[in-house]
Scaffold this active site. Structure first.
Site, PDB file in Angstrom:
ATOM      1  N   GLY A  99      39.187  23.891  52.907  1.00 14.45           N
ATOM      2  CA  GLY A  99      40.374  24.684  53.202  1.00 14.45           C
ATOM      3  C   GLY A  99      41.649  23.996  52.765  1.00 14.45           C
ATOM      4  CE  LYS A 482      36.670  45.547  45.232  1.00  9.66           C
ATOM      5  NZ  LYS A 482      36.828  45.931  43.830  1.00  9.66           N
ATOM      6  CE  LYS A 603      30.474  39.784  40.751  1.00  5.04           C
ATOM      7  NZ  LYS A 603      31.441  40.351  41.700  1.00  5.04           N
TER       8      LYS A 603
END
Length: 608
Positions: A99, A482, A603
């Site tokens: 992170g 989407k 993909k």
């Protein structure tokens, strides 16, 4: 993405940690390391390169110990060197970390003023120094760890060893995944259940804000308010690919939830957080560029459309954005001193590659934003600007999109400085805002449950409209794409100002209208368009800040709303992408479609 593994056992842990790290290789990395307790002292072994290099180090200089932590690092802030490899340590503390710590520069200054000495400029070392600082002020280990975690701002997952607690591992999560695994006589910690699969199928996922203390036989979890809590234990099928879904039902859900982590990694590749400056790859200079041509396909094309606003606003640069499948067949008069920028998750998109080769033949400098550094587009570009999304399995792009945006925002800001359109002070302000984005993404993901409830109604619709203005217009386009991709509902995205030029004829009570309207200078105009829809019986779902939702509600009753954290207006797409992804995802789940592999789609489109 980096990978974390931690083990407490009755037997030496260095070998099992190495095995767990091997299962995290799919995340990508360029250095690795392990720390264990040896006779009560923290000892480390680290190496640059593949895990085979770390294995060689351990063969020459073995590491004993029954408690340890390990890490695979993908160099972002700081070169891939041994000194920058995890675990980072002080004499009292060792830390591995995924992170980004937004406020590490301020914490670093504070700790240096208090006499702490740093050996790197990484944000991770700041965690180790902060825990050590609180230990030095008389706090017991668990209290020192809790106080340090409370000071961290950002999205992160961390595992910590503390001297004098040689039978424990400390852990915390905010925005980056972390799971605890249990078996008889041993305890495990990992970035996902896939890493823990060789050891146990009993997995407990930490939630945002949780911190935990692990011993050999048990673990205790405290939530963000400090209360002891129980988290559900899940039994993973270690022989199934579901293990790699991180406890989520689909890869797409896992990849949506990874965005705070991977966007943080991508930003770290371009941002100097101490100086609040952007670092571009060598050879990328926009100071004399006459025109920027951006081209891509699908979701990556929408990332390019958003970047157009950024380059125009921050760099004063003329930008043309085109779909690669169209651009490759046009006779484009490219200018001298032009730059052509291509965006592709896979780096193998056939139309994008063809457009790139045409521009290269016309002597444009070629820049590629790609998630696969070894790909064809990466190799043929003059300058590679990598994203750090890690493997994206779901066909519908999510984390690749936000990582593309993160890289593009950094490049546009740097272009502004190179062209003397942005002051150093403005650059620092924008960088500071960028460093807050991973945390803001994590907060937006926190709306998942509320969004899921809304989608039960959306799933009944045959048509859905998305509206947005400015940088939110491409977000509306992406939202519609989407929804179409994975739920098979017809959806269209429009510039809100175009509503009266045709789309308003479609409005009735059966057509949900999703309005993307951050609290920016175009907010009032967008909301005015929304009220026109509401006046005609349309039901509107507003995605905005809490302030924006309150203001918009004065003009009529909203059907639904999704609050999004306050964000720098031009950077809003990085955060607003999350709710539109979740809307599509949960709508598709409600309809029972194949979310990860929607019909007729692949993909990577590697043929025309």
């Amino acid at each position: 993405m980096c990978g974390i593994i931690g083990i407490i056992s009755k037997q030496s842990v260095a070998g099992p940690i190495l095995e767990g790290l091997t299962r995290l290789e799919y995340r990508g990395y360029d250095s690795a390391g392990i720390a264990t307790f040896v006779d009560g002292e923290i000892k480390r072994r680290r190496a640059v390169g593949k895990l085979s290099a770390l294995k060689e180090v351990l063969a020459k200089d073995p590491l004993s110990g029954l408690v340890g932590i390990g890490h695979t690092r993908w160099a972002t802030h700081g070169a891939p060197t041994v000194i920058n490899a995890h675990p980072h340590a002080t004499p009292d503390v060792a830390v591995v970390h995924n992170g980004i710590i937004e406020n590490f520069a301020d914490l670093r200054d504070e700790l240096m003023a208090a006499g702490r000495t740093f050996e790197t400029e990484t944000d991770t070392e700041t965690i180790a120094q902060l825990v050590s600082h609180y230990l030095g002020r008389g706090n017991k280990p668990e209290a020192a760890f809790a106080k340090a975690v409370a000071r961290l701002k950002g999205a992160f997952a961390i595992a910590v060893l503390i001297k004098n607690c040689s039978d424990q591992v400390f852990a915390a999560r905010m925005g980056s995944p972390l799971a605890i695994g249990c078996s008889d006589g041993a305890m495990f910690l990992g970035s996902d259940a896939y890493a823990l699969a060789p050891f146990t199928n009993r997995v407990t996922y930490l939630l945002d804000g949780d911190r935990a203390v692990l011993t050999q036989n048990e673990f205790t979890i405290h939530d963000g308010t400090g209360n002891v809590v129980q988290r559900e234990e899940q039994i993973s099928d270690v022989s199934a690919t579901l293990v790699d879904k991180g406890g989520h039902r689909h890869f797409m859900a896992k990849e949506i939830h990874e965005q705070s982590e991977v966007v943080g990694h991508t930003l770290s590749a371009y941002v100097d957080p101490i100086r609040r400056e952007i670092r571009l790859p060598e050879g990328l200079d926009f100071s004399g560029v006459t025109r920027l041509t951006i081209s891509a396909c699908g979701t990556a094309y929408f990332a390019g459309l958003i970047a157009k606003y950024w380059f125009e606003e921050w760099a004063g640069l003329s930008v043309e954005v085109d779909i690669a499948s169209e651009l490759r067949y046009r006779h484009v008069p490219y200018p001298e001193k032009g730059v052509a920028l291509y965006i592709s998750q896979s780096g193998e998109t056939a139309d994008t590659l063809a457009a790139l080769r045409d521009a290269k033949a016309q002597k444009q400098q070629i820049v590629a934003i790609v998630n696969v550094p070894e790909s064809t587009i990466s190799r043929e570009a003059d300058v590679l600007c990598p994203t750090h999304a890690g493997p994206e399995i779901g066909v519908a792009s999510t984390k690749a999109f936000t990582c593309q945006l993160a890289a593009l925002a950094c490049i546009a800001i740097a272009a502004g400085r190179q062209r003397n359109k942005l002051t150093a002070k403005k650059e620092q302000a924008l960088v500071a805002a960028l460093l807050e984005v991973p945390r803001q993404i994590a907060e937006a993901i926190g709306q998942s449950e509320a969004i899921e409830k809304i989608t039960h109604e959306i799933s009944k619709a045959q048509d859905v409209l998305y509206l947005g203005r400015g940088v939110s217009f491409p977000v509306a386009l992406e939202g519609a794409l989407k929804l179409k991709e994975i739920s098979y509902i017809h959806a269209e995205g429009y510039a809100a100002g175009e509503l009266k030029h045709g789309p308003i004829a479609l409005i009735d009570e059966n057509v949900p209208v999703i309005v993307v309207a951050p609290d920016d200078r175009l907010f009032e105009k967008t909301v005015s368009n929304m009220h026109e829809v509401m006046a005609r019986g349309g039901k509107c779902l507003l995605i905005s800040s809490k302030k924006g939702i309150a203001l918009a509600s004065r003009g009529g009753t909203l059907w639904e709303s999704v609050p999004v954290p306050d964000v720098e207006p031009l950077l809003a797409p990085l955060v607003y992408a999350v709710p539109i992804q979740l809307l599509a995802y949960y709508t598709a789940v409600a309809k029972g479609t194949d979310v990860d592999q929607p019909r007729n789609l692949a993909k990577s489109v590697t043929v025309e």
